[in-house]
Design an enzyme around this catalytic site. Structure first.
Site, PDB file in Angstrom:
ATOM      1  N   PRO A 108       0.790  -1.233   0.000  1.00  0.00           N
ATOM      2  CA  PRO A 108       0.000   0.000   0.000  1.00  0.00           C
ATOM      3  C   PRO A 108       0.820   1.278   0.000  1.00  0.00           C
ATOM      4  O   PRO A 108       0.250   2.359  -0.093  1.00  0.00           O
ATOM      5  CB  PRO A 108      -0.796  -0.117   1.300  1.00  0.00           C
ATOM      6  CG  PRO A 108       0.112  -0.883   2.201  1.00  0.00           C
ATOM      7  CD  PRO A 108       0.823  -1.870   1.321  1.00  0.00           C
ATOM      8  N   ASP A 155       2.414   1.391 -11.414  1.00  0.00           N
ATOM      9  CA  ASP A 155       1.193   2.171 -11.248  1.00  0.00           C
ATOM     10  C   ASP A 155       1.485   3.479 -10.525  1.00  0.00           C
ATOM     11  O   ASP A 155       2.509   3.634  -9.858  1.00  0.00           O
ATOM     12  CB  ASP A 155       0.164   1.376 -10.420  1.00  0.00           C
ATOM     13  CG  ASP A 155      -0.422   0.209 -11.209  1.00  0.00           C
ATOM     14  OD1 ASP A 155      -0.273   0.205 -12.433  1.00  0.00           O
ATOM     15  OD2 ASP A 155      -1.008  -0.683 -10.574  1.00  0.00           O
ATOM     16  N   LYS A 206      -3.021   4.572 -13.304  1.00  0.00           N
ATOM     17  CA  LYS A 206      -4.475   4.588 -13.412  1.00  0.00           C
ATOM     18  C   LYS A 206      -4.998   5.154 -12.107  1.00  0.00           C
ATOM     19  O   LYS A 206      -4.987   4.485 -11.085  1.00  0.00           O
ATOM     20  CB  LYS A 206      -5.036   3.196 -13.632  1.00  0.00           C
ATOM     21  CG  LYS A 206      -4.680   2.589 -14.980  1.00  0.00           C
ATOM     22  CD  LYS A 206      -5.360   1.260 -15.160  1.00  0.00           C
ATOM     23  CE  LYS A 206      -5.090   0.710 -16.553  1.00  0.00           C
ATOM     24  NZ  LYS A 206      -5.829  -0.540 -16.790  1.00  0.00           N
ATOM     25  N   ASP A 245      -1.951  -5.628  -4.121  1.00  0.00           N
ATOM     26  CA  ASP A 245      -1.744  -6.984  -4.623  1.00  0.00           C
ATOM     27  C   ASP A 245      -2.255  -7.067  -6.058  1.00  0.00           C
ATOM     28  O   ASP A 245      -3.320  -6.525  -6.375  1.00  0.00           O
ATOM     29  CB  ASP A 245      -2.495  -7.994  -3.750  1.00  0.00           C
ATOM     30  CG  ASP A 245      -2.327  -9.406  -4.264  1.00  0.00           C
ATOM     31  OD1 ASP A 245      -1.336 -10.051  -3.887  1.00  0.00           O
ATOM     32  OD2 ASP A 245      -3.179  -9.860  -5.052  1.00  0.00           O
ATOM     33  N   THR A 270      -2.245  -6.430   0.341  1.00  0.00           N
ATOM     34  CA  THR A 270      -3.269  -5.594  -0.261  1.00  0.00           C
ATOM     35  C   THR A 270      -3.694  -4.476   0.688  1.00  0.00           C
ATOM     36  O   THR A 270      -3.523  -4.555   1.908  1.00  0.00           O
ATOM     37  CB  THR A 270      -4.482  -6.440  -0.681  1.00  0.00           C
ATOM     38  OG1 THR A 270      -5.358  -5.624  -1.468  1.00  0.00           O
ATOM     39  CG2 THR A 270      -5.236  -6.981   0.523  1.00  0.00           C
ATOM     40  N   ALA A 271      -4.245  -3.414   0.106  1.00  0.00           N
ATOM     41  CA  ALA A 271      -4.544  -2.201   0.868  1.00  0.00           C
ATOM     42  C   ALA A 271      -5.478  -2.456   2.037  1.00  0.00           C
ATOM     43  O   ALA A 271      -5.315  -1.876   3.117  1.00  0.00           O
ATOM     44  CB  ALA A 271      -5.142  -1.151  -0.069  1.00  0.00           C
ATOM     45  N   MET A 293     -11.315   2.312  -3.853  1.00  0.00           N
ATOM     46  CA  MET A 293     -11.596   3.308  -4.905  1.00  0.00           C
ATOM     47  C   MET A 293     -13.011   3.854  -4.806  1.00  0.00           C
ATOM     48  O   MET A 293     -13.708   4.004  -5.810  1.00  0.00           O
ATOM     49  CB  MET A 293     -11.354   2.698  -6.293  1.00  0.00           C
ATOM     50  CG  MET A 293      -9.918   2.258  -6.516  1.00  0.00           C
ATOM     51  SD  MET A 293      -9.652   1.329  -8.035  1.00  0.00           S
ATOM     52  CE  MET A 293     -10.287  -0.301  -7.569  1.00  0.00           C
ATOM     53  N   GLY A 341      -3.101   5.312   3.521  1.00  0.00           N
ATOM     54  CA  GLY A 341      -2.814   4.323   4.552  1.00  0.00           C
ATOM     55  C   GLY A 341      -1.389   3.806   4.499  1.00  0.00           C
ATOM     56  O   GLY A 341      -0.839   3.558   3.422  1.00  0.00           O
TER      57      GLY A 341
END
Length: 475
Positions: free
Chosen positions: A225, A248, A270, A303, A331-332, A383, A412
């Protein structure tokens, strides 16, 4: 990086050391080992330096410091106990455009002498810019334990075989991969076993069968993250091996800084409301660089397989016969919730967790709102900043309690993390009042109430504003 690291070739070059005590003696020995032509200036000589002057390896300038001592010197080191003299040396060097180091006075230095691990011809230097030399020494000690004597054998082999390897493998990618295998495989094992002749024979055999036409591959890597400390060891290794990195916009600068310095970096961001790289263009880049024999890292925030379109990219690579691998990331939802003090599941509050993406209003139409509105579960919404009003209204319409706690976690795990807490009824007004911006993760459910009590990272959570939300005014 406040200092530019450099290794200086001082062989045969004049270096002035002002001061001939124990500190000056240590500096002189290191300079002599590097082949420097050392001149020491001092009214009195310590025993060790005096011996060096007598044997002719060091030239002595007798008396108090004079600025003309610096003329013709490439470097100057001030190692006296007199701060006035040290300052005069630094000022005279600055006036003549000569780099100077003043021992234990970083403010007067134009270059720093690092802590050194010498595994000749491999040399590792560690510096804190003069601000914490003891820390640099401790780091050096740890590295000393990691770099055993076999490293010197490998470095010597690489130097001796350098031209033959370049001739056999003119392709840079193939040559780099060959050397990586040499430094980590059978050749390295023989060097560690103190069998240098066998190690050289193994290197020769490996070079004879080496292929100069490398096959490219793509590795999908989860960057986590944002906090570079949450990158996995496998992910770090992939970044060190990459020829090309497609990253990204949510990948932090701290993570990118861990990558190999000479890797090509291509931003394929993105981000909602900002620039957008079409997925088809990303596919084309993956194919172009892999077919050119490069090792490509597709670096994704969080992830690759959790709202990262990793599955689409693997399908494309498989359809085009490109080798691939996947290195998962934190993952976030897991990392942001943990850094906000929120357990996604809890025996008393939530027996399940759902990951939801809400990047556009059209995607929300495909969700099972009856299932999402159930109690005693946690929703982790990715998102969703731009669609908070739709999320709130539909959850309320399908029976979710207006008093359900939420936590909005902005940036985060990063140094500027903010957490906004409240209830579902005040979700939109709270986000607006605190100007919450993407990237932000929404955690909705009974566990979110624990953020106020269990937070540990960054500033305490911001509370919802005391306003009557539109949803309740209209009720």
């Amino acid at each position: 990086m406040s200092l530019y690291p450099i290794f200086a070739d001082l062989s045969g070059r004049r270096v002035l050391v002002v001061g001939a005590g124990s500190v000056g003696a240590r500096k002189i020995e290191a300079l002599l080992a590097a082949g420097a032509r050392v001149v020491v200036g001092a009214p009195r000589l310590g025993e060790h330096v005096a011996a060096r002057v007598r044997d002719g390896s060091v030239t002595h300038l007798d008396g108090e410091f004079s600025p003309d001592w610096i003329d013709g010197a490439w470097l100057v080191i001030a190692a006296t106990r007199d701060t006035r003299v040290n300052r005069a040396v630094a000022e005279a060097a600055e006036a003549r455009g000569v780099f100077a180091n003043v021992v234990d006075d970083a403010a007067l230095c134009s270059f720093q002498v690092p802590a050194v691990i010498d595994r000749g011809p491999l040399v590792v230097a560690v510096s804190t810019g003069g601000t914490a030399p003891v820390l640099a020494r401790l780091v050096r000690e740890r590295l000393e334990a990691l770099l055993d004597g076999s490293v010197a054998t490998l470095a010597t082999l690489a130097s001796r075989w350098r031209e033959r390897i370049r001739a056999r493998l003119p392709n840079l990618g193939a040559r780099r991969r060959f050397l990586e295998e040499v430094f980590t495989g059978d050749v390295a094992a023989l060097a560690r076993a103190a069998r240098p002749d066998d190690a050289e024979q193994a290197l020769a055999a490996a070079l004879a069968r080496a292929d100069d036409r490398p096959r490219g591959r793509v590795t999908l890597v989860g960057a986590g993250p944002g906090d570079a400390g949450l990158l996995t060891l496998a992910g770090l290794r992939a970044l060190h091996e990459a020829d090309v990195i497609l990253h990204d916009s949510l990948v932090s600068d701290d993570v990118l800084a861990l990558a190999r310095r000479d890797a090509d970096r291509i931003a394929v961001g993105k981000r909602g409301g900002g620039g957008h790289t079409p997925q088809e263009h990303i596919h084309a880049l993956l194919l172009e660089h892999a077919r050119a024999g490069r090792r490509v890292v597709r670096l994704k925030g969080g992830d690759p397989f959790v709202f990262g379109r990793g599955g689409e990219e693997l399908e494309f690579l498989r359809d085009h016969d490109i080798d691939y691998a996947v290195i998962p990331g934190i993952t976030a939802a897991l990392a942001c919730a943990a850094h906000a003090g929120i357990p996604l599941t809890h025996r008393d509050h939530a027996q399940s967790v759902r990951f939801v993406t809400a990047h556009c209003r059209e995607s929300l139409d495909t969700l099972d709102w009856n299932a999402l509105a159930q109690e005693r579960q946690t929703l982790a919404v990715y998102m969703g900043v731009a669609t908070l009003d739709v999320l709130r209204d539909r959850l309320l319409a399908h029976g979710r309690d207006a008093a359900t706690p939420f936590a909005l976690i902005e940036n985060g795990t990063r140094h500027d993390q903010r957490v906004v807490t409240g209830t579902l009824a005040t979700l939109v007004e709270s986000a607006q009042a605190h100007s919450v911006r993407s990237p932000a993760l929404l955690v909705l459910g009974e566990v979110a109430a624990l953020a106020d009590r269990l937070h540990w990272f960054g500033t305490p959570p911001l509370q919802a504003p005391p306003v009557l939300p539109r949803a309740l005014r209209a009720a």
